[in-house]
Scaffold this motif. Structure first.
Motif, short mmCIF file in Angstrom:
data_model
loop_
_atom_site.label_atom_id
_atom_site.label_comp_id
_atom_site.label_asym_id
_atom_site.label_seq_id
_atom_site.Cartn_x
_atom_site.Cartn_y
_atom_site.Cartn_z
N PHE A 57 7.70 -6.23 -10.34
CA PHE A 57 8.14 -5.01 -11.03
C PHE A 57 7.71 -3.73 -10.31
CE2 PHE A 57 4.48 -6.85 -13.27
CZ PHE A 57 3.56 -5.82 -13.33
N SER A 58 6.58 -3.75 -9.59
CA SER A 58 6.18 -2.53 -8.87
C SER A 58 7.19 -2.19 -7.78
CB SER A 58 4.79 -2.71 -8.26
OG SER A 58 4.79 -3.69 -7.23
N THR A 59 7.82 -3.21 -7.18
CA THR A 59 8.80 -2.98 -6.12
C THR A 59 10.12 -2.41 -6.66
OG1 THR A 59 9.40 -5.31 -6.35
CG2 THR A 59 7.91 -4.73 -4.55
N LEU A 60 10.31 -2.51 -7.97
CA LEU A 60 11.54 -1.98 -8.58
C LEU A 60 11.31 -0.63 -9.25
CD1 LEU A 60 12.89 -5.34 -10.06
CD2 LEU A 60 13.89 -4.05 -8.18
N GLY A 61 10.14 -0.02 -8.98
CA GLY A 61 9.92 1.34 -9.43
C GLY A 61 8.92 1.53 -10.54
N LEU A 73 0.82 -1.21 0.00
CA LEU A 73 0.00 0.00 0.00
C LEU A 73 0.86 1.27 0.00
CD1 LEU A 73 -3.13 -0.36 2.36
CD2 LEU A 73 -3.08 0.04 -0.10
N ASP A 74 2.18 1.12 -0.20
CA ASP A 74 2.99 2.33 -0.23
C ASP A 74 2.71 3.10 -1.53
OD1 ASP A 74 4.65 1.32 -2.31
OD2 ASP A 74 6.11 0.51 -0.89
N GLU A 75 3.21 4.32 -1.61
CA GLU A 75 2.86 5.19 -2.73
C GLU A 75 3.29 4.60 -4.07
OE1 GLU A 75 1.34 7.66 -5.21
OE2 GLU A 75 0.84 7.62 -3.08
N GLY A 76 4.49 3.99 -4.09
CA GLY A 76 4.97 3.41 -5.34
C GLY A 76 4.09 2.27 -5.83
N CYS A 77 3.74 1.35 -4.93
CA CYS A 77 2.87 0.24 -5.31
C CYS A 77 1.48 0.73 -5.68
CB CYS A 77 2.80 -0.78 -4.18
SG CYS A 77 4.33 -1.73 -3.95
N SER A 78 1.00 1.76 -4.97
CA SER A 78 -0.33 2.30 -5.27
C SER A 78 -0.36 2.91 -6.67
CB SER A 78 -0.71 3.35 -4.22
OG SER A 78 -0.80 2.77 -2.94
N ARG A 79 0.72 3.60 -7.03
CA ARG A 79 0.79 4.19 -8.37
C ARG A 79 0.76 3.10 -9.43
NH1 ARG A 79 4.71 7.13 -7.34
NH2 ARG A 79 6.43 5.95 -8.25
N ALA A 80 1.48 2.01 -9.17
CA ALA A 80 1.50 0.89 -10.12
C ALA A 80 0.12 0.26 -10.26
CB ALA A 80 2.52 -0.15 -9.66
N VAL A 81 -0.59 0.13 -9.15
CA VAL A 81 -1.93 -0.46 -9.18
C VAL A 81 -2.87 0.39 -10.02
CG1 VAL A 81 -3.98 -0.85 -7.74
CG2 VAL A 81 -1.76 -1.76 -7.02
N ALA A 120 -9.67 6.59 -13.91
CA ALA A 120 -8.50 7.45 -14.08
C ALA A 120 -7.45 7.17 -13.03
CB ALA A 120 -8.93 8.92 -13.99
N LYS A 121 -6.19 7.52 -13.36
CA LYS A 121 -5.08 7.32 -12.42
C LYS A 121 -5.14 8.31 -11.27
CE LYS A 121 -2.27 6.05 -16.39
NZ LYS A 121 -1.14 6.48 -17.24
N GLU A 122 -5.60 9.52 -11.56
CA GLU A 122 -5.73 10.55 -10.55
C GLU A 122 -7.20 10.95 -10.43
OE1 GLU A 122 -3.20 11.21 -8.77
OE2 GLU A 122 -1.68 10.25 -10.03
N THR A 123 -7.57 11.50 -9.27
CA THR A 123 -8.96 11.91 -9.05
C THR A 123 -9.38 12.98 -10.06
OG1 THR A 123 -8.69 11.47 -6.68
CG2 THR A 123 -10.60 12.80 -7.36
N PRO A 124 -10.41 12.72 -10.86
CA PRO A 124 -10.85 13.72 -11.84
C PRO A 124 -11.58 14.89 -11.16
CG PRO A 124 -12.29 11.82 -11.88
CD PRO A 124 -11.19 11.48 -10.94
#
Length: 875
Positions: free
Chosen positions: A461-465, A148-156, A428-432
């Protein structure tokens, strides 16, 4: 680091100190290095709610062995750690905590609830990580991740949007598996089937026109409240004239049709099946084909809803009892049949799962599954053991769309927003800021979160950025080995494979190494209900992490379950003590001497033998590790260290260490240090703590054993001739000691040995060995001896005579040799009979026939030697 070793090995004193030394030195951290080949393992992320159990301990030990081995081989070895947010389990913990505080989840509200959840995670979520460290896990903790960290959340969010835009994610009403206890949908893979006692209730469904009834059977009478048809097979002659007629649903009064569908099995039961589209996946498909009404009769908590009429508000099982009673009273119940059947339960809480129509988010699996199957068929991903492919293919070939939405608050919230004005769904990836269709700014985000496995599927791959194209991603992906239990092939392995192929264009790893379950000493699965679970931390506290690790790895083979017992741990603890005591012996004998960690120019026969033996085990262990035969490698190390090095070479070394020849003593000191330090390196991946502690005390180069070079096979350490000579001497010594033991001759009674051999010179060089280890006053070696009355011992290379008639019962010895002769003669007769049988020699494989022939020759020689021994005693 101390240069002295305590009298006894104390894991509690050593382990925390050594682990801190490793952390302070940064030895677990992996750097990108163009000069090195990368080797990557991503940890199967344990749940933040988890406590270390034996399954974890085995899984982490296997990974740690592989990563330490590759690190010592010079790879840029990355073991990437992290934890999983575990939506269902964690939310249940938070809800329970709040309940004890008198707080209701819904009353608290989503935002406040999530604040509580993050507080809980901060307090307890790292517990499992600290437990992994106690085990000795050499993860790169600087790179620790959380699903649930920011990097994994972005990947999701990136993956969700990509799949949605490709039409691979959709929202619709379908049958899903519903857990009434967890109050959420779960995927097919999360349903565990348990065989339970049950019943078939045989019921009458009467025709509307009063012309009779149809008999059918059901295991879940409560679902009849939602029946919308009864089905028969279109080719079933018994019922063809009834297709299209109307029935009256008992207790409910609803009119339902008789339909024809090939789903029905003519030979099963009465060949008549009730159709409940809202509560059975097969019935749902039948309903779609026949455009049947879908009537949901259950609430989220498993109680009957308003569609259940008089049974509204009842728990499902209570409703079942009431319905059966009413059916019996009204004459609709024909009979009740006892059965054993599989019942689906939630893998998290064990509650019986209710199939239920619900509007959910799904991943379309067929397009993703095909390339994931091909990559395994083409061996681009190897399964160890290979038989696991069958399970994988079976699941992938029959895969259904994956329900990914969960009715929970803790997790990745689905990135979909709904417009109340025009009904548009915005993904969407970000809140519209507003609806792109009508401009409405009052968008409402979907309340559901994603299945935990959705984020875990991206782990390599999400853990590698990713989705950023980082340098780490370019260097360490694809990863190399995935180590996991065979029980999560569906949950995780398959999903990582199709996710890696879809989003990275490459398989996420080249090898999947499956291990089995850790069972108790009786072979039973460890469980709370049986009370047979064993806490690894308690084992570590009592015996040490190395003993636990070596116990778990010894005897293991890929894909097979292993048994755990206290006796095995004690054996591993004894092994650690054996190594410790041998090391203390070496340190005491090099104290006050300048002993370089290099081999001397001159090597004795014993030195060449131990170096040859060490070199062979080095080659075999490396080969075993390459083939993931970790249990075999561990056993070979055990045998070499205990039997060859400790019990033989150290005993042989005492001859020179206690002798007058100072050069010979220094020579053996160097060999002891050289072999021991490299044996510790060979053993280090398996037992890291004790090996590091001892290595630091021995003469060495470099800062730490954890980053020292792993031994490799070397041609210059092959001493075949001297090694075979030494083996001949050792066989003779063992034979003499065994015979003396059988005859109860005390070590204090020494005697002359006469050794007859075709090559007597082989044994002359072992004079001192025989004197020390075979209790000999001296030896004579020749091609033959005539010693009437002597005790005779036979080895593959020699006949040994002991002139000790006064110490032995001649008649008893003749009787023993005669018994051995009779046994050998019977075996020889059996072998000869086979060789004289044309059926055997004509049909058996050539290698089998040759094996029997060679055995017969050996037996013939053995018989001759035994006859000679008996003859000598009877002269």
């Amino acid at each position: 680091m101390s240069k002295e070793l305590a009298k006894t090995y104390d894991p509690q004193e050593v382990e925390d100190r050594i682990y801190d030394f490793w952390l302070q030195g940064g030895y677990f951290h992996a750097e990108r290095d163009p000069e090195k080949k990368p080797y990557t393992i991503v940890i199967p992320p344990p749940n933040i709610t988890g406590q270390l159990h034996m399954g974890h301990a085995l899984d982490e030990t296997l990974q740690d062995i592989l990563i330490r081995w590759r690190r010592m081989q010079g790879y840029a070895a990355l073991w990437l750690p992290g934890t999983d947010h575990a939506s269902i389990a964690t939310e249940a913990k938070i809800v329970e905590m709040l309940r004890k505080e008198g707080v209701d989840k819904q009353a608290l509200g989503r935002e406040a609830f999530l604040e509580k959840a993050w507080e809980w995670k901060a307090q307890y979520g790292g517990r499992i990580v600290e437990q992994l460290k106690k085990l000795g896990s050499s993860c790169d903790w600087e790179r620790e991740r959380f699903t649930l960290d920011e990097g994994c959340s972005r990947a999701v969010r990136e993956v969700f949007v990509r799949l949605y835009e490709k039409g691979l994610i959709y929202r619709g009403e379908r049958i899903i598996n519903w857990c009434p206890h967890c109050r959420t949908s779960i995927s097919d893979a999360e349903v565990e089937f348990e065989e339970k006692n049950g019943h078939f209730w045989h019921l009458r469904y009467p025709f509307k026109d009063g012309s009779g009834y149809l008999e059918l059977a059901t295991t879940r009478p409560e679902t009849m409240l939602g029946d919308t048809a009864v089905a028969v097979h279109p080719e079933d002659e018994r019922y063809q004239s009834l297709i299209g007629k109307m029935l009256v649903l008992p207790l409910v009064g609803r009119e339902i049709p008789v339909i024809a569908d090939e789903y029905v099995e003519q030979d099963f039961g009465t060949g008549v099946v009730k159709i409940t589209p809202a509560h059975d996946p097969n019935d749902f498909e039948v309903g779609l084909r026949h455009q049947l009404e879908v009537i949901n009769v259950m609430n989220e908590d498993g109680t009957i809803n308003e569609n259940g009429g008089a049974y509204q508000g009842m728990e499902a099982l209570d409703a079942r009892k009431a319905i059966v009673k009413a059916l019996e009273e009204q004459g609709y119940l024909i009979k009740v049949e006892d059965i054993r059947h599989n019942v689906g339960t939630c893998y998290r809480c064990g509650t019986v799962v209710e199939p239920r129509v619900s509007k959910q988010w799904f991943v379309k699996m067929e397009p993703l599954a095909k390339p994931a199957v091909e990559v395994v068929k083409e061996k681009k991903i190897r399964f160890i053991p290979e038989r696991m492919e069958k399970t994988y293919f079976n699941w992938m070939d029959n895969i259904k769309d994956w329900c990914i939405s969960r009715q929970l608050w803790w997790g990745h919230r689905i990135p979909a927003w709904y417009c109340p004005s025009c009904g548009e769904t915005v993904v969407a990836k970000e809140t519209p800021e507003c609806c792109p269709h009508c401009g409405c700014a009052d968008l409402r985000q979907d309340e559901d979160t994603l299945d935990t496995w959705f984020s875990s599927a991206l782990w390599p791959f999400s853990t590698l950025g990713w989705p950023e194209q980082t340098e780490d991603l370019a260097y360490f992906y694809p990863t190399n080995t995935l180590v996991t239990g065979y029980d999560i092939i569906f949950f995780w392995v398959a999903r990582m494979i199709f996710s890696g192929l879809e989003h990275m264009g490459q398989a996420p790893f080249d090898t999947v190494f499956f291990h089995g379950l850790v069972r108790d000493a009786q072979g039973r699965k460890m469980s709370k209900s049986l009370g047979n679970g064993i806490d690894p931390l308690e084992v570590i506290a009592q015996y040490g992490a190395d003993a636990l690790r070596f116990t778990l790895i010894t005897g293991i083979s890929p894909g097979n379950d292993t048994r755990f017992s206290t006796e095995k741990v004690e054996s591993s603890r004894n092994f650690a003590n054996k190594i410790w005591n041998a090391s203390r012996f070496i340190l005491m004998n090099i104290d006050g001497h300048d002993v370089p960690n290099s081999l001397p120019v001159e090597l004795s026969m014993e030195d060449q033998w131990i170096l040859d033996s060490f070199n062979r085990v080095v080659g075999e262990v490396n080969e075993n590790l390459e083939h993931f035969e970790l249990g075999i490698a561990a056993q070979k190390l055990y045998d070499f260290i205990w039997d060859q090095f400790c019990d033989w070479y150290i005993e042989l070394a005492k001859i020179r260490l206690n002798g007058e020849d100072k050069a010979a003593a220094q020579q053996v000191r160097q060999v002891l240090v050289w072999v021991m330090s490299r044996t510790l390196a060979l053993l280090h991946p398996f037992m890291p703590y004790i090996t590091e502690e001892i290595w630091q005390a021995l003469p060495h180069e470099g800062e730490a054993l954890v980053t020292a070079a792993y031994p490799s096979y070397r041609e210059e350490l092959v001493f075949t001739e001297k090694a075979q000579q030494m083996e001949s001497i050792m066989n003779a010594v063992r034979a003499v000691r065994n015979r003396r033991s059988e005859m109860n001759v005390p070590p204090s009674r020494k005697t002359m040995l006469y050794i007859a051999s075709a090559r007597p010179e082989l044994f002359i060089a072992g004079r001192a060995i025989f004197q020390r280890l075979a209790y000999a006053t001296g030896i004579e070696a020749g091609t033959a001896f005539d010693l009437p009355g002597a005790v005779t011992i036979v080895t593959p290379d020699a006949q040994i005579f002991i002139p000790m008639e006064e110490l032995v019962d001649r008649e008893a010895e003749i009787k023993r040799l005669t018994k051995e002769l009779e046994s050998a003669q019977k075996q020889y007769a059996t072998a000869e009979a086979k060789l004289n049988n044309e059926k055997f020699t004509g049909k058996a494989p050539a290698n089998v026939v040759e094996g029997v022939r060679q055995n017969a020759e050996k037996l013939k020689e053995h018989i001759a030697l035994l006859q000679s021994g008996i003859e000598a005693l009877t002269k």
